[in-house]
Design a protein around this motif. Structure first.
Motif, mmCIF file in Angstrom:
data_model
loop_
_atom_site.group_PDB
_atom_site.id
_atom_site.type_symbol
_atom_site.label_atom_id
_atom_site.label_comp_id
_atom_site.label_asym_id
_atom_site.label_seq_id
_atom_site.Cartn_x
_atom_site.Cartn_y
_atom_site.Cartn_z
ATOM 1 N N GLU A 38 0.714 -1.198 -0.189
ATOM 2 C CA GLU A 38 0.261 -0.086 -0.030
ATOM 3 C C GLU A 38 0.788 1.306 0.156
ATOM 4 O OE1 GLU A 38 -3.024 -0.422 2.888
ATOM 5 O OE2 GLU A 38 -2.979 1.719 2.975
ATOM 6 N N GLU A 39 2.110 1.052 0.848
ATOM 7 C CA GLU A 39 2.937 2.352 0.921
ATOM 8 C C GLU A 39 3.596 2.455 -0.585
ATOM 9 O OE1 GLU A 39 6.185 1.409 3.353
ATOM 10 O OE2 GLU A 39 5.407 3.415 4.476
ATOM 11 N N GLU A 40 3.840 1.616 -1.397
ATOM 12 C CA GLU A 40 4.688 1.758 -2.498
ATOM 13 C C GLU A 40 3.265 2.262 -3.595
ATOM 14 O OE1 GLU A 40 7.897 -1.527 -3.280
ATOM 15 O OE2 GLU A 40 5.998 -2.409 -3.000
ATOM 16 N N ILE A 41 2.360 1.946 -3.561
ATOM 17 C CA ILE A 41 1.164 2.420 -4.261
ATOM 18 C C ILE A 41 1.052 3.764 -4.086
ATOM 19 C CG2 ILE A 41 -1.225 2.244 -4.873
ATOM 20 C CD1 ILE A 41 -1.082 -0.601 -4.562
ATOM 21 N N ASN A 42 0.989 4.152 -2.888
ATOM 22 C CA ASN A 42 0.879 5.740 -2.409
ATOM 23 C C ASN A 42 2.000 6.580 -2.955
ATOM 24 O OD1 ASN A 42 -1.517 5.021 -1.116
ATOM 25 N ND2 ASN A 42 -0.798 4.962 0.872
ATOM 26 N N ARG A 76 2.167 9.655 -5.557
ATOM 27 C CA ARG A 76 2.877 10.745 -5.307
ATOM 28 C C ARG A 76 3.652 11.157 -6.521
ATOM 29 N NH1 ARG A 76 7.283 11.979 -3.648
ATOM 30 N NH2 ARG A 76 8.106 9.988 -3.356
ATOM 31 N N VAL A 77 4.465 10.270 -6.789
ATOM 32 C CA VAL A 77 5.542 10.677 -8.142
ATOM 33 C C VAL A 77 4.667 10.897 -9.236
ATOM 34 C CG1 VAL A 77 7.104 9.651 -9.503
ATOM 35 C CG2 VAL A 77 7.078 9.129 -7.111
ATOM 36 N N ALA A 78 3.675 10.372 -9.380
ATOM 37 C CA ALA A 78 2.747 10.570 -10.803
ATOM 38 C C ALA A 78 2.140 12.043 -10.579
ATOM 39 C CB ALA A 78 1.601 9.627 -10.872
ATOM 40 N N ASN A 79 1.621 12.327 -9.630
ATOM 41 C CA ASN A 79 1.034 13.705 -9.168
ATOM 42 C C ASN A 79 2.474 14.644 -9.510
ATOM 43 O OD1 ASN A 79 -1.683 13.506 -8.941
ATOM 44 N ND2 ASN A 79 -1.166 12.787 -6.899
ATOM 45 N N ASP A 80 3.356 14.467 -9.121
ATOM 46 C CA ASP A 80 4.570 15.261 -9.211
ATOM 47 C C ASP A 80 5.104 15.415 -10.578
ATOM 48 O OD1 ASP A 80 6.384 17.142 -7.785
ATOM 49 O OD2 ASP A 80 7.920 15.614 -8.455
ATOM 50 N N ILE A 81 5.053 14.334 -11.386
ATOM 51 C CA ILE A 81 5.186 14.264 -12.886
ATOM 52 C C ILE A 81 4.215 15.380 -13.403
ATOM 53 C CG2 ILE A 81 5.298 13.115 -15.043
ATOM 54 C CD1 ILE A 81 6.390 10.589 -13.276
ATOM 55 N N ILE A 82 2.999 15.350 -13.119
ATOM 56 C CA ILE A 82 1.886 16.170 -13.850
ATOM 57 C C ILE A 82 2.147 17.496 -13.451
ATOM 58 C CG2 ILE A 82 -0.496 16.760 -13.700
ATOM 59 C CD1 ILE A 82 -1.098 13.618 -13.058
ATOM 60 N N ALA A 83 2.755 17.779 -12.209
ATOM 61 C CA ALA A 83 2.894 19.373 -12.023
ATOM 62 C C ALA A 83 4.232 19.698 -12.436
ATOM 63 C CB ALA A 83 2.938 19.287 -10.295
ATOM 64 N N GLU A 108 -9.707 12.595 -8.111
ATOM 65 C CA GLU A 108 -11.087 12.933 -8.247
ATOM 66 C C GLU A 108 -11.614 13.065 -6.889
ATOM 67 O OE1 GLU A 108 -13.017 13.517 -11.535
ATOM 68 O OE2 GLU A 108 -10.979 13.309 -12.221
ATOM 69 N N LYS A 109 -11.389 12.304 -5.719
ATOM 70 C CA LYS A 109 -12.115 12.254 -4.532
ATOM 71 C C LYS A 109 -11.223 12.677 -3.509
ATOM 72 C CE LYS A 109 -15.781 10.523 -4.484
ATOM 73 N NZ LYS A 109 -16.927 11.097 -4.995
ATOM 74 N N GLY A 110 -9.942 12.672 -3.712
ATOM 75 C CA GLY A 110 -8.954 13.305 -2.548
ATOM 76 C C GLY A 110 -8.839 12.305 -1.443
ATOM 77 N N ARG A 111 -9.356 10.871 -1.716
ATOM 78 C CA ARG A 111 -8.935 10.029 -0.718
ATOM 79 C C ARG A 111 -9.260 8.548 -1.654
ATOM 80 N NH1 ARG A 111 -14.421 11.230 -0.514
ATOM 81 N NH2 ARG A 111 -15.519 9.263 0.065
ATOM 82 N N LYS A 149 -0.982 7.561 -18.413
ATOM 83 C CA LYS A 149 0.529 7.784 -18.828
ATOM 84 C C LYS A 149 1.299 8.257 -17.677
ATOM 85 C CE LYS A 149 1.533 11.720 -20.976
ATOM 86 N NZ LYS A 149 1.277 12.652 -21.751
ATOM 87 N N TYR A 150 0.818 8.910 -16.809
ATOM 88 C CA TYR A 150 1.691 9.450 -15.830
ATOM 89 C C TYR A 150 1.979 8.521 -14.754
ATOM 90 C CZ TYR A 150 0.681 13.842 -17.679
ATOM 91 O OH TYR A 150 0.182 14.859 -18.862
ATOM 92 N N ILE A 151 1.067 7.712 -14.423
ATOM 93 C CA ILE A 151 1.321 6.584 -13.336
ATOM 94 C C ILE A 151 2.288 5.369 -14.203
ATOM 95 C CG2 ILE A 151 -0.588 5.014 -13.739
ATOM 96 C CD1 ILE A 151 0.319 5.936 -10.300
ATOM 97 N N ARG A 152 2.044 5.286 -15.185
ATOM 98 C CA ARG A 152 3.084 4.340 -15.921
ATOM 99 C C ARG A 152 4.603 5.017 -16.074
ATOM 100 N NH1 ARG A 152 -1.792 2.976 -18.783
ATOM 101 N NH2 ARG A 152 -2.411 1.077 -18.049
ATOM 102 N N MET A 153 4.709 6.287 -16.213
ATOM 103 C CA MET A 153 6.024 6.817 -16.064
ATOM 104 C C MET A 153 6.680 6.513 -14.615
ATOM 105 S SD MET A 153 5.080 10.583 -17.834
ATOM 106 C CE MET A 153 6.912 11.306 -17.899
ATOM 107 N N ALA A 154 5.876 6.813 -13.530
ATOM 108 C CA ALA A 154 6.116 6.556 -12.169
ATOM 109 C C ALA A 154 6.776 5.029 -11.845
ATOM 110 C CB ALA A 154 5.003 7.053 -11.170
ATOM 111 N N LEU A 155 5.811 4.356 -12.609
ATOM 112 C CA LEU A 155 6.090 2.697 -12.455
ATOM 113 C C LEU A 155 7.505 2.302 -13.113
ATOM 114 C CD1 LEU A 155 5.322 -0.062 -11.494
ATOM 115 C CD2 LEU A 155 4.088 -0.425 -13.732
ATOM 116 N N ILE A 156 7.548 2.855 -14.416
ATOM 117 C CA ILE A 156 8.893 2.705 -15.064
ATOM 118 C C ILE A 156 10.142 3.082 -14.174
ATOM 119 C CG2 ILE A 156 10.329 3.179 -17.164
ATOM 120 C CD1 ILE A 156 7.775 3.334 -18.662
ATOM 121 N N LEU A 157 9.938 4.539 -13.627
ATOM 122 C CA LEU A 157 11.134 4.677 -12.869
ATOM 123 C C LEU A 157 11.245 3.786 -11.579
ATOM 124 C CD1 LEU A 157 10.029 8.717 -12.804
ATOM 125 C CD2 LEU A 157 12.374 7.657 -13.702
ATOM 126 N N LYS A 158 10.170 3.446 -11.026
ATOM 127 C CA LYS A 158 10.363 2.561 -9.776
ATOM 128 C C LYS A 158 11.073 1.125 -10.157
ATOM 129 C CE LYS A 158 7.603 0.207 -6.172
ATOM 130 N NZ LYS A 158 8.582 0.564 -5.167
#
Ligand code: NCD
Length: 354
Positions: free
Chosen positions: A12-16, A20-27, A143-146, A289-298
């Motif tokens: 769960e921690e790794e998913i979180n 976090r990384v995907a949101n940072d990539i978007i930003a 979308e939901k913040g949680r 696309k963004y979450i897959r970027m985060a996953l490839i990095l990890k």
């Protein structure tokens, strides 16, 4: 080496952390534009795809890397009779990471067992689709913040829908969740997913009536009735129009409900829903696309970790035991039969009881 075969391979921690990384990539996309320079992603699609394949490829390009591969098994040597494991052994000499989609349940695990580089499961038959689930989780969070305390309705083909199996497994790890599983009798959720859900202790109900439960939902996850998974075309004809979400029906839903769909849709969401601010499915496809970027990095970061593909208690059998005709065990010669330990022995590839 780290692979991603099943969503529960990630804590769960790794998913979180991926979210976090995907949101940072978007930003801040420019910070990530050169991370994968000189690296190659092999994109091996033995089954058709638009979003998953193109978002993986776009993800690697946006990280500064390169992509090679095929989008049609007929153009690979599989059409000459080469085994999946041989194909993977060869490709892992050409690429740093593999994203693979295959029509057989368990094919991603079979590939990972033969691979010298990380393998990402981009969908194995009607079994699992963990990167779609990461996309779904990022979307729910945005979308939901949680990711907890929600009533989630999942509607459509819950039997063959691999996105559904992985999503339930993932959401069941968060707290205070309630699941409403909406499907016709013939397309209800498989036993192994239900057992996992029961074990998680969350409340769930099974129904075939979408209208009766729509007003209770925080999330409605719609899915396509998948023609290609039916052996009997008449059965598909009978079930294909089971659910159609319309603007009219959406009036009964909460003002803050989000509608997700892994896409492609056929007719299960009418186009008059698209302009509703609650319709999140095109934003969801973008998030992929963004979450897959985060996953490839990890995964490339953890390439040298000592993680094992065989969970504790796994045993190797000296012959084929799995009877699921959709399992990679039936298609691939020379594949070792592994049995998942525990009270009920299961095929390690496809989770079917042995
Ligand atoms: C899904 C899939 O391939 O399992 N699509 C996707 O990856 N976005 C769902 C589907 O094909 O219906």
């Amino acid at each position: 080496m780290r692979h991603l075969i099943d969503i529960v391979d990630l804590t769960e921690e790794e998913i979180n952390d991926l979210i976090r990384v995907a949101n940072d990539i978007i930003a801040r996309p420019s910070l990530y534009a050169h991370c994968m320079e000189g690296k190659k992603l092999a994109s091996l699609f033995f089954e058709s795809s638009t979003r998953t394949r193109l978002s993986f490829e776009a993800a690697m390009y946006e990280l500064g890397g390169h992509v090679l591969g095929f989008s049609d098994a007929e153009t690979s040597s599989i059409s000459k009779g080469e085994s999946l494991q041989d194909t993977i052994r060869v490709v892992s000499g050409y690429a740093d990471i593999i994203a693979m989609r295959h029509p057989k349940d368990g094919a991603a695990l079979a590939a990972a067992l033969a691979s010298g580089v990380p393998v990402i499961n981009a969908g194995d038959g009607s079994h699992n689709h963990p990167t779609q689930t990461l996309t779904d989780l990022l979307t729910i969070q945005r979308e939901k913040g949680r990711l907890n305390s929600m009533t989630v309705g999942i509607c459509g083909d819950l039997r063959y829908g691999r996105t559904v199996h992985s999503l339930i497994e993932a959401l069941a790890r968060y707290t205070n969740m309630r699941f409403i599983l909406i499907a016709p009798e013939e397309l209800r959720i498989p036993e192994y997913v239900l057992e996992m859900l029961e074990g998680s202790g969350h409340a769930y109900v099974q129904t075939d009536d979408l209208d009766a439960v729509l007003g209770e939902l925080d999330i409605l996850y719609m899915t396509r009735i998948q023609r290609e998974r039916f052996s009997d075309p008449q059965e598909y004809e009978k079930l294909k129009n089971s659910y159609v979400l319309t603007a009219e029906r959406m009036r009964a839903a909460r003002p803050d409900m989000s509608v997700l769909h892994p896409l492609p849709r056929v007719n299960e969401i009418s186009t008059d829903v698209d302009d509703d601010p609650r319709a999140a499915y095109f934003r969801q496809a973008r998030n992929g696309k963004y979450i897959r970027m985060a996953l490839i990095l990890k995964l490339l970061d953890e390439k040298n970790s000592a993680a094992s593909l065989l969970p504790r208690g796994t045993e190797a059998a000296d012959r084929k035991l799995c009877r699921n005709m959709r399992c990679i065990m039936q298609a691939e010669t020379g594949l070792k039969q592994y049995v998942r330990g525990g009270a009920v022995p299961k095929c390690l590839y496809c989770d079917t009881r042995i």
